[in-house]
Design an enzyme around this catalytic site. Structure first.
Site, PDB file in Angstrom:
ATOM      1  N   SER A 135       0.812  -1.218   0.000  1.00  0.00           N
ATOM      2  CA  SER A 135       0.000   0.000   0.000  1.00  0.00           C
ATOM      3  C   SER A 135       0.846   1.268   0.000  1.00  0.00           C
ATOM      4  O   SER A 135       0.304   2.357  -0.133  1.00  0.00           O
ATOM      5  CB  SER A 135      -0.948   0.012   1.208  1.00  0.00           C
ATOM      6  OG  SER A 135      -0.225   0.037   2.417  1.00  0.00           O
TER       7      SER A 135
ATOM      8  N   LYS B 160      -6.375   4.749   8.104  1.00  0.00           N
ATOM      9  CA  LYS B 160      -5.241   5.547   7.629  1.00  0.00           C
ATOM     10  C   LYS B 160      -5.608   7.034   7.553  1.00  0.00           C
ATOM     11  O   LYS B 160      -4.822   7.899   7.951  1.00  0.00           O
ATOM     12  CB  LYS B 160      -4.783   5.037   6.263  1.00  0.00           C
ATOM     13  CG  LYS B 160      -4.154   3.652   6.304  1.00  0.00           C
ATOM     14  CD  LYS B 160      -3.825   3.168   4.905  1.00  0.00           C
ATOM     15  CE  LYS B 160      -3.187   1.777   4.943  1.00  0.00           C
ATOM     16  NZ  LYS B 160      -2.883   1.251   3.600  1.00  0.00           N
TER      17      LYS B 160
END
EC number: 3.4.21.-
Length: 637
Positions: free
Chosen positions: A511, A554
């Site tokens: 990611s 996040k």
């Protein structure tokens, strides 16, 4: 799907007669309380009726142990039996085993004890008359001292050589007295003796003080679960020897009890085969199948079912209604917290959406969600509130944080103190990446890049540091392919250094791909990166931004750190369900290509050329619509 429920949806979800969860009917049977695992419920019902073994694989907290308990409720209690050990007069080290209907074992043992007590009383009365007669006779003949000595000797000899009635009393090693359901035994993490049965050590081996062998026999969990369910979670942590013995018990439906310690006197004792006709429910994560005894798994697969537990379900009106019932069930099961009102349940459903980590889905990790319900209820109880409200649930979210979330906050404070990441200005080759810890907490992951002339002629290297694991290393290599196409630079003459800052526990996953690419492009072209921006996203070798996990956590971590903009893959846009207090703190920018990432993250006039190159590269890689239709048509049969 919108983050907010519409008024019509809320009315349809709760119903007009729903004020608090106390008015919600909770099913009596556990099998009817299971939510979101329809396939597993169907399998358990079939397995219970046909007495088949089951292996459940899935994420912790999705209801594996609850299904095993539910299976025990479905089994007929009329078949339950008591198991007793009897002394073997021919071979003292081979106790006999007897099965009787449930509840009869207790009656038999009590009857033996009563008979033994009567015999002991008669014997003791006889001995008292004998001793009294000897003492009286010695007194009349003038030999009282010798009479007392003779009486003592008779008592000692009687104690030594006369049979003891207590030694003939059978021992009840498995009792189902007044059991309402078939037994459910959780044998997770047990050692061999607790699982397979054992024989207690007896330090007194002579002198008439030794404990009879049958009385030292202790049943194992495989025997206690006779005619019921034996549940073993994390089956792969069980020793291979124990798994082999478990396989024998499954096949033979009986297993003799012997001492598990070679140094104990119990090692000499071995009973007749003890019945253990149980249904085994083995459970674990995906890695459980790798370390599981292959013959044991084959036995379950050949004579039972394998079930994969889902960790999310579709976010529909009907499924939300089942979550209302879930909250009601948790309140009833706890018994110490007040019922939840509509708004409180609404907040729990919102959290179920967030924790699913997938658009249009609700989480099925009910153990964690149940923890939130109980903490909210505890807060309401501490305030002497009659009803748990949304305020209590919101407060519980702050209190009931996982260790990873608390650790992430600690990392965030440390990085602020030591300026491991910046949130103002612009910097060349430095980008604020985002990562997830423990699956439910985000952290800011600073990444730095530097491009230098290679030290070895004609051969450049990509050097990445920060305890990268396999997938992260592969992501770095994939990014290098994209950079070649983007910059047009010959990387043979350059070394690319990539550093993940403060990754003390290592980095896994891909990611951070767009973060790496952005940092390297910035370093190669000497174009600064806006430090008010953070980003997360995977990157294909053709420059497409691919979806990642944990987008919500996040973004919240970035907002908490003071970041103003967060770049995420557009395919994750519907997954974002951040808390209300973060919505005004951060701007979310969904992107589909690396060109858009560079456009939103680099600053200065020089970035225009790079963005133009990237757009052309993306257009070249894209298949025209007409060609796509032709390809699709040619594949039709």
């Amino acid at each position: 799907m919108d983050n907010e429920m519409t008024a019509n949806e809320e009315a349809e979800l709760f119903g007009e007669d729903f004020n608090t969860t106390s008015s919600i009917d909770v099913p009596e049977l556990l099998i009817d309380q299971v939510i979101g695992q329809d396939h597993a419920v169907e399998v358990v019902k079939k397995a219970a009726s046909q007495r088949r073994h089951v292996m459940m694989i899935g994420t912790p907290g999705t209801g594996k142990s609850m299904l095993a308990k539910a299976m025990a409720e479905l089994l007929p209690k009329e078949e339950l039996e008591d198991i007793m050990t009897y002394p073997n007069l021919e071979d003292n080290n081979n106790p006999k085993i007897r099965e009787v209907p449930a509840g009869k074992g207790r009656e038999i043992v009590l009857a033996h004890k009563m008979e033994s007590r009567k015999k002991a009383q008669s014997r003791n009365m006889l001995m008292m008359f004998l001793v009294f007669g000897i003492v009286m006779y010695s007194f009349y003949v003038g030999q009282l001292l010798w009479g007392i000595i003779a009486a003592i000797m008779i008592l000692m000899l009687t104690r030594q050589f006369m049979p003891k009635e207590e030694m003939m009393i059978p021992k009840l090693i498995v009792s189902n007295y007044q059991k309402e359901h078939a037994p459910y035994i959780d044998a997770t993490g047990t050692h061999a003796g607790a699982l397979l049965g054992d024989v207690r050590h007896d330090p007194f081996q002579s002198g008439g003080l030794e404990t009879p062998s049958h009385d030292r026999v202790e049943s194992g969990d495989i025997h206690k679960s006779h005619k019921g369910v034996l549940f073993i979670d994390e089956i792969n942590t069980l020793k291979l020897e124990s798994q082999q013995s478990l396989l024998t018990a499954l096949q033979e439906k009986e297993y003799a009890i012997t001492g598990q310690s070679e140094r104990s006197s119990g090692a000499l004792v071995k009973t007749e085969p003890v019945p253990c006709d149980f249904i085994m429910v083995a459970a674990g994560n995906l890695d459980a199948m790798e370390k599981m005894h292959p013959a044991l798994r084959s036995r379950i697969k050949g004579y039972g079912y394998e079930v994969f537990m889902r960790d999310s379900m579709e976010d529909t009106i009907e499924n939300r209604k089942t979550l209302v019932r879930f909250v009601a069930q948790e309140v009833v099961r706890d018994g110490h917290i007040p019922p939840f009102d509509k708004e409180a349940v609404n907040e729990v459903i919102r959290e179920a959406r967030r924790r699913a980590g997938r658009k249009g889905h609700l989480t099925l990790k009910f153990r964690d969600l149940g923890g939130l319900v109980r903490v909210a209820g505890d807060i309401a109880h501490s305030e002497n509130a009659e009803v748990t409200t949304a305020k209590h649930v919101l407060a519980a979210k702050k209190i009931a944080r996982s260790i990873e979330q608390q650790l992430a906050d600690s990392y965030l404070e440390r990085r602020k103190d030591y300026q491991l990441f910046t949130k103002i200005g612009a910097s060349v080759g430095r980008v604020n990446g985002l990562a997830v810890m423990g699956g439910d907490s985000g952290i800011v992951l600073p990444i730095m890049a530097e491009v230098t002339p290679t030290q070895s002629t004609g051969h450049g290297h990509v050097i990445a540091t920060g305890m990268l694991k396999d997938i992260a290393k592969e992501a770095v290599q994939n990014v290098s392919a994209v950079i070649k196409n983007i910059t047009g630079e010959d990387l043979i003459n350059h070394d690319i250094h990539i550093q993940f800052i403060g990754t003390y526990e290592g980095v896994e996953g891909d990611s951070a791909s767009i973060s790496i690419a952005t940092a390297v492009i910035s370093a190669m072209e000497n174009i600064p990166i806006d430090q008010t921006v953070a980003m997360t996203g995977s990157l294909s070798v053709r420059g497409d931004v691919l979806p990642i996990g944990g987008a919500t956590y996040k973004i919240e971590a970035a907002a908490q750190a003071g970041i103003k903009k967060v770049i995420i893959p557009k395919s994750n846009e519907a997954d974002v369900l951040i808390e209300e207090n973060y919505k005004d703190m951060v701007e979310i920018i969904p992107v589909t290509t690396i060109a858009e990432v560079i456009e939103h993250s680099l600053v200065g006039a020089d970035k225009a050329n790079i963005v133009e190159k990237l757009k052309k590269l993306t257009e070249m890689n894209a298949i025209p619509k007409s060609e796509m239709e032709a390809l699709t048509g040619s594949n039709n049969v």
